[in-house]
Design a protein around this motif. Structure first.
Motif, PDB file in Angstrom:
ATOM      1  N   GLN B 234       0.827  -1.209   0.000  1.00 15.92           N
ATOM      2  CA  GLN B 234       0.000   0.000   0.000  1.00 15.92           C
ATOM      3  C   GLN B 234       0.861   1.258   0.000  1.00 15.92           C
ATOM      4  OE1 GLN B 234      -3.226   0.329  -0.489  1.00 15.92           O
ATOM      5  NE2 GLN B 234      -3.330  -1.887  -0.730  1.00 15.92           N
ATOM      6  N   TRP B 235       1.929   1.247   0.762  1.00 13.43           N
ATOM      7  CA  TRP B 235       2.795   2.424   0.827  1.00 13.43           C
ATOM      8  C   TRP B 235       3.460   2.679  -0.520  1.00 13.43           C
ATOM      9  CZ3 TRP B 235       5.606   1.271   6.147  1.00 13.43           C
ATOM     10  CH2 TRP B 235       4.720   1.593   7.190  1.00 13.43           C
ATOM     11  N   SER B 238       1.169   4.292  -2.797  1.00 12.25           N
ATOM     12  CA  SER B 238       0.899   5.692  -2.445  1.00 12.25           C
ATOM     13  C   SER B 238       2.035   6.620  -2.879  1.00 12.25           C
ATOM     14  CB  SER B 238       0.689   5.815  -0.938  1.00 12.25           C
ATOM     15  OG  SER B 238       1.940   5.755  -0.278  1.00 12.25           O
ATOM     16  N   PRO B 432       0.144   6.179   4.310  1.00 20.65           N
ATOM     17  CA  PRO B 432      -1.295   5.917   4.445  1.00 20.65           C
ATOM     18  C   PRO B 432      -1.564   4.793   5.445  1.00 20.65           C
ATOM     19  CG  PRO B 432      -0.467   4.972   2.419  1.00 20.65           C
ATOM     20  CD  PRO B 432       0.682   5.694   3.043  1.00 20.65           C
TER      21      PRO B 432
END
Lengths: 54, 609
Positions: B234-235, B238, B432
């Protein structure tokens, strides 16, 4: 300080050191020979003539 | 007992020659043993049987002195074996007369190398004996048998390689992982868990085995590490970089969905740099760290999507260099080794969706992969790797290197690696939150950052030059340096040349002690042999030129060195050179015997801190 009297690890270090120095001297000799080959009287004369033309 | 009155001078010389020849012919036997699969906890008997059988044979054939060489856990497909290399050195130095081993395949499983080895032994008049095969390589029949048996020994490694490849392919097609289980998963054998990250980290440690792992056959998601995988993907999506993700995971605790806080611990090879003070250090070992490379490897791996990938693998190679094993290169992979060639549905549970992995792959490939410094010559800093930060060493008890870097005005500096990695006042991207897994941000150590300054390279290097100028190379080392200057074999070549003279010298001494020769004759012969031995000293050879004069003083040699050469020598001499924030050399840890030669104190302290 005799190499044979050192411990195995120290001996190995000294051998590496000796190898490295030998390599350095070989490189220095090569550089010196190269420099001498570049600065023969003929070549110096040619360089001077080229500069005169300029 | 010989009576010297009964022998004339010629007779004495004949006795000496015969004794020397006899000593040379069958005195020193070398026994060589090897086993490729060797477990020190379960060693088996092979490494005992091989030397035992060889020794029986050697004793039965009149061996007086036996030397042992072995390589446990080394393959016979090439010469990259410490024991074999020591054997070759002794053969070249003329210290061995016969090489004996239990079976031909113990020496080599590579026909070309075997033939080269036999040729090397023959060129030094060393006999080659195989106890099982009873080979005589001096006859055509013996050579023929040796070639056939050598080929069979080589065929074994080819066959083993093929079988392994087929086994791995079958394993992969069944959807099972190959090699070490990737980070984020474990083998599910909780009752017998020996994972370093188990106790005090995994809530299931010591509990019953997980049934979905099918007795450790199938990888199962790790109850803690699985969340790190989610965060990493996820990072990255982002917009964070590999380095930023690694920094966050290394330096910040995370809250998990069950409310517990954890500092993720990576698996695999131990890191060399310490993390922040809060990181738990166990048993005094250096804690592991996430790195840019480990994050990249995780993001590239399709295993997290519930699939098993096939990659390019190097071709089997029998490349070898008998006398220079360090030149044997690793087998090369043709093409991109990271490219996924094929995907098989795995038996393990996916942690992320295939779409997420595809999105990450597309994002990763879209970024420029060409280094900004490509094409520029690499700048060499002589103190890289050996210079250390004294401030970090005092405050954290950790060793951080000083990195060389070029400043804006063309001035070269050394900077602390810790300062560079942790304490810079950089604007970090906001990470995030992912499904209840939240980072607990801790502040960077600004106090430590204030303890650092960039050190000017000229000032730092001048102190090292001054220190090294104190080094006095002992005169006893001259021969060794000259030997390596004159020959690639170094002292081995000169020892070989002097072997016969030393043997003769010993014989003369023995004869004199036994009263077979008179004192004047003993002195005359000893002087002649000593002169011969002295003339063989590498340092006294005319082709060594004035090399020896150039070594002393060493400061003159040091002045002529290039930065690369300086770095290599410093690496050999020093374990670490510690500089404080003012750029003063505080401590110099030198290896023995260089510490004595530099006249450094035992603790290496040069300045009272």
């Amino acid at each position: 300080m005799e190499i044979e009297k050192l411990s195995p690890a120290e001996q190995q270090r000294v051998v590496r050191f000796a190898k490295e120095l030998a390599e350095v001297f070989r490189r220095i000799k090569k550089d010196t020979e190269k420099l001498q080959a570049e600065n023969t009287p003929d070549k110096i004369k040619k360089k001077e003539m080229a500069e005169d033309v300029k | 007992m010989l009576n010297k009155a009964a022998f004339g001078k010629e007779e004495i010389y004949r006795i000496i020659a015969e004794e020397t020849a006899r000593n040379r012919s069958s005195n020193v036997w070398a026994i060589y043993a090897r086993k490729s699969r060797y477990d020190p906890h379960n060693p088996g008997y092979s490494m005992e049987i091989q030397p035992d059988r060889s020794e029986e044979y050697a004793r039965a054939n009149g061996a007086k002195e036996i030397k042992y060489f072995d390589d446990a856990g080394r393959s016979g497909k090439n010469s990259n074996r410490a024991g074999l290399q020591r054997l070759i050195f002794d053969v070249k130095a003329g210290k061995i007369d016969v090489v004996v081993f239990h079976r031909l395949d113990r020496v080599f499983r590579n026909l070309k190398s075997l033939l080269e080895f036999v040729q090397l032994l023959q060129s030094y008049n060393v006999r080659f004996v195989s106890v099982t095969e009873q080979l005589d390589t001096h006859t055509w029949w013996g050579r023929l048998v040796m070639v056939v048996l050598g080929s069979l020994a080589e065929a074994y490694v080819w066959q083993a390689s093929d079988n392994t490849r087929e086994g791995l392919a079958k394993h992969r097609s069944k959807g099972l992982h190959l090699g070490r289980i990737p980070f984020g998963y474990c083998n599910g054998l909780c009752s017998t868990c020996n994972d370093e990250n188990g106790k005090g980290y995994c809530p299931l440690f010591g509990g019953p085995d997980r049934s979905e792992s099918k007795r450790g056959q199938v990888a199962v998601p790790h109850p803690v590490d699985r969340y790190a995988i989610l965060l990493i993907f996820q990072w990255y999506l982002s917009g964070m970089s590999f380095r930023e993700i690694a920094g966050l995971l290394n330096n910040h605790r995370m809250t998990l969905p069950d409310g517990s806080e954890v500092l993720f611990r990576p698996r695999g090879k131990r890191g060399t740099m310490a993390t922040v003070n809060t990181f738990p250090v166990r048993n005094g070992e250096t804690p592991k760290r996430f790195s840019r490379e480990s994050i990249r490897a995780i993001l590239e791996n399709p295993f997290y999507t519930g699939q098993v990938a096939r990659y390019r693998r190097p071709q089997f190679s029998l490349e070898d260099d008998l006398e220079h094993p360090e030149r044997i290169s690793n087998p090369k992979i043709e093409g991109n080794s990271r490219e996924v060639l094929e995907l098989f549905p795995g038996q393990h549970e996916p942690l992320i969706s295939f779409e997420t992995w595809q999105a990450v792959t597309a994002l990763r490939k879209g970024k420029g992969s060409t280094p900004a410094r490509l094409g520029r010559p690499a700048r060499i800093y002589p103190l890289s790797g050996v210079a250390r930060c004294w401030e970090c060493f005092e405050m954290l008890g950790k060793e951080f290197t000083l990195r060389g870097s070029l400043g804006g005005k063309g001035i070269i500096y050394y900077r602390c690696a810790y300062l560079h990695d942790h304490c810079l006042k950089r604007q970090r991207k906001r990470a995030p939150r992912v499904e209840g897994v939240n980072p607990v941000m801790n502040s960077v150590d600004q106090e430590l950052a204030e303890q650092h300054k960039n050190l000017r390279a000229d000032k730092v290097e001048a102190q090292v030059d001054q220190l090294i100028s104190k080094l006095i190379v002992p005169r006893e080392w001259d021969d060794w340096i000259a030997a390596y200057y004159l020959s690639k074999d170094g002292m081995a070549e000169f020892e070989r040349a002097g072997y016969r003279h030393r043997q003769e010298l010993q014989q003369i001494r023995d004869l004199f002690t036994a009263g077979h020769i008179a004192l004047p004759e003993f002195e005359r012969r000893t002087r002649i042999l000593q002169e011969k031995l002295n003339s063989l000293k590498p340092a006294s050879r005319s082709d060594a030129g004035n090399l020896i004069n150039e070594i002393h003083p060493f400061s003159e040699v040091w002045r002529k060195l290039t930065n690369i050469e300086k770095r290599q020598l410093l690496d050999m001499i020093f374990a670490g050179l510690y500089f404080d924030r003012e750029g003063r050399l505080i401590r110099a840890d030198a290896y023995e015997p260089f510490r004595q030669l530099l006249n450094l104190p035992d603790d290496g302290m040069l300045v009272e801190s």
